[in-house]
Design a protein around this motif. Structure first.
Motif, PDB file in Angstrom:
ATOM      1  N   TYR A  18       0.846  -1.200   0.000  1.00 35.27           N
ATOM      2  CA  TYR A  18       0.000   0.000   0.000  1.00 35.27           C
ATOM      3  C   TYR A  18       0.877   1.244   0.000  1.00 35.27           C
ATOM      4  O   TYR A  18       0.680   2.158  -0.812  1.00 35.27           O
ATOM      5  N   GLN A  19       1.851   1.289   0.908  1.00 36.18           N
ATOM      6  CA  GLN A  19       2.729   2.453   0.997  1.00 36.18           C
ATOM      7  C   GLN A  19       3.627   2.560  -0.232  1.00 36.18           C
ATOM      8  O   GLN A  19       3.804   3.639  -0.799  1.00 36.18           O
ATOM      9  N   VAL A  23       0.230   4.421  -2.657  1.00 37.89           N
ATOM     10  CA  VAL A  23       0.364   5.843  -2.295  1.00 37.89           C
ATOM     11  C   VAL A  23       0.782   6.688  -3.494  1.00 37.89           C
ATOM     12  O   VAL A  23       0.113   7.671  -3.835  1.00 37.89           O
ATOM     13  N   PHE A  27      -2.994   7.878  -4.194  1.00 34.56           N
ATOM     14  CA  PHE A  27      -3.276   8.669  -3.003  1.00 34.56           C
ATOM     15  C   PHE A  27      -2.514   9.985  -2.930  1.00 34.56           C
ATOM     16  O   PHE A  27      -3.004  10.955  -2.346  1.00 34.56           O
ATOM     17  N   TYR A  30      -4.152  13.454  -4.046  1.00 34.42           N
ATOM     18  CA  TYR A  30      -5.272  13.882  -3.202  1.00 34.42           C
ATOM     19  C   TYR A  30      -4.815  14.250  -1.800  1.00 34.42           C
ATOM     20  O   TYR A  30      -5.459  15.069  -1.129  1.00 34.42           O
ATOM     21  N   ALA A  31      -3.706  13.679  -1.355  1.00 41.52           N
ATOM     22  CA  ALA A  31      -3.129  14.103  -0.079  1.00 41.52           C
ATOM     23  C   ALA A  31      -2.649  15.545  -0.172  1.00 41.52           C
ATOM     24  O   ALA A  31      -2.864  16.349   0.742  1.00 41.52           O
ATOM     25  N   GLN A 115      -8.751  11.086   4.704  1.00 44.32           N
ATOM     26  CA  GLN A 115      -8.572  10.778   3.286  1.00 44.32           C
ATOM     27  C   GLN A 115      -9.005   9.341   2.994  1.00 44.32           C
ATOM     28  O   GLN A 115      -8.416   8.386   3.501  1.00 44.32           O
ATOM     29  N   PHE A 116     -10.026   9.198   2.163  1.00 40.66           N
ATOM     30  CA  PHE A 116     -10.484   7.913   1.656  1.00 40.66           C
ATOM     31  C   PHE A 116     -10.693   6.891   2.773  1.00 40.66           C
ATOM     32  O   PHE A 116     -10.331   5.718   2.637  1.00 40.66           O
ATOM     33  N   TRP A 146     -13.692   8.296  -2.921  1.00 37.50           N
ATOM     34  CA  TRP A 146     -13.589   8.027  -4.351  1.00 37.50           C
ATOM     35  C   TRP A 146     -14.946   8.169  -5.031  1.00 37.50           C
ATOM     36  O   TRP A 146     -15.975   7.813  -4.448  1.00 37.50           O
ATOM     37  N   SER A 209      -3.478   9.020 -12.685  1.00 38.48           N
ATOM     38  CA  SER A 209      -2.798   7.931 -12.000  1.00 38.48           C
ATOM     39  C   SER A 209      -1.798   7.335 -12.969  1.00 38.48           C
ATOM     40  O   SER A 209      -2.172   6.906 -14.061  1.00 38.48           O
ATOM     41  N   THR A 225      -4.301  -4.055  -1.590  1.00 38.27           N
ATOM     42  CA  THR A 225      -5.609  -3.695  -1.039  1.00 38.27           C
ATOM     43  C   THR A 225      -6.287  -4.980  -0.548  1.00 38.27           C
ATOM     44  O   THR A 225      -5.838  -6.089  -0.885  1.00 38.27           O
TER      45      THR A 225
END
Length: 272
Positions: A18-19, A23, A27, A30-31, A115-116, A146, A209, A225
């Protein structure tokens, strides 16, 4: 993040991928967006809900004045463990916490940001009510979710590709949860039920993306995920096959790489 069944299992492998992959893939832009919006507000204390691996926390750390207090929470300790390894320029209070039972006093923060994460709350009105409770009068709740899966290219392509491997019981995690809370009217109703007065400001924000290869995007979604949990629950031996099918589908639509797809989210703001 709090989710039912397999959806809540962010194990160590998922948290690391995930990281590393999700990210930067979806992500990060949007961060920056959320942190930039929050930086325009006169805040002295900020509570982050569902902080995950800390992408928003890091942006807040870099964009808010040094004296602003940051408290970052998440239900999943493996995600927080990854977040705390990333490094910050200021002390951050990291806390394992349920967004529906926030362990802080009334009127403790000038802003609550998420966030999300709202899509995953089992009782969103209750979580929003908790956010309202810990906000100072006049404080701001700022979060994003989303948009529908059809407006998020890689997610749609990955879901369709993986579903083709399990036609009798297709995994629907991506559509059901990350992309399942996109109705502005429903969001407004949940906020009203939580006690917020007035109408929220809801803005649609599109971004790109990008991944160096289709395989990177496929691994991010299929293994970074809880879609991973749905695949494994059906047939653990087919995780790699599902990832390869997703990569092939992304490549067929977007080329061999680098690949770029559209992503789209809703940003929601409301004052207490």
């Amino acid at each position: 993040m709090q989710m039912p069944g397999n959806d809540r299992r962010f194990g160590q492998d998922i948290a690391a991928l995930y990281q590393e992959l999700l990210v930067p893939l979806i992500f990060a832009p949007y961060a920056v967006d959320l942190a930039t919006r929050l930086a325009r507000l006169p805040v002295a204390s900020v509570l982050e809900l569902a902080a995950g691996t800390g992408v928003v926390t890091r942006e807040l750390d870099s964009r808010l004045p040094p004296g602003v207090q940051l408290v970052a929470t998440d239900l999943n300790e493996t995600m927080l463990a990854v977040a705390q390894k990333q490094g910050m320029s200021r002390p951050v209070l990291w806390r394992q916490a349920d967004a529906m039972a926030v362990p802080f006093g009334d009127a403790s923060f000038d802003a609550v940001v998420c966030q999300f994460g709202a899509m995953f709350f089992p009782d969103r009105a209750r979580a929003f009510a908790e956010a309202r409770r810990v906000l100072q009068p006049g404080g701001t709740l700022l979060f994003n979710v989303w948009d529908r899966i059809e407006t998020n290219d890689f997610a749609q392509v990955v879901q369709d590709a993986v579903a083709g491997l399990f036609p009798d019981d297709p995994p629907r995690f991506l559509e059901r949860l990350p992309h399942g809370y996109f109705s502005g009217s429903q969001i407004a109703r949940d906020l009203a039920e939580a006690g917020f007065a007035g109408n929220p400001v809801i803005e649609t924000v599109a971004a790109d993306s990008t991944a160096d290869t289709p395989a990177i995007a496929a691994v991010a979604y299929c293994q970074g995920t809880p879609l991973r949990n749905e695949i494994v629950a059906r047939d653990a031996s087919r995780l790699e096959a599902a990832t390869e099918a997703a990569a092939a589908a992304i490549g067929a639509r977007f080329g061999a790489g680098p690949v770029t797809g559209r992503i789209q989210a809703l940003v929601v703001r409301i004052e207490r």
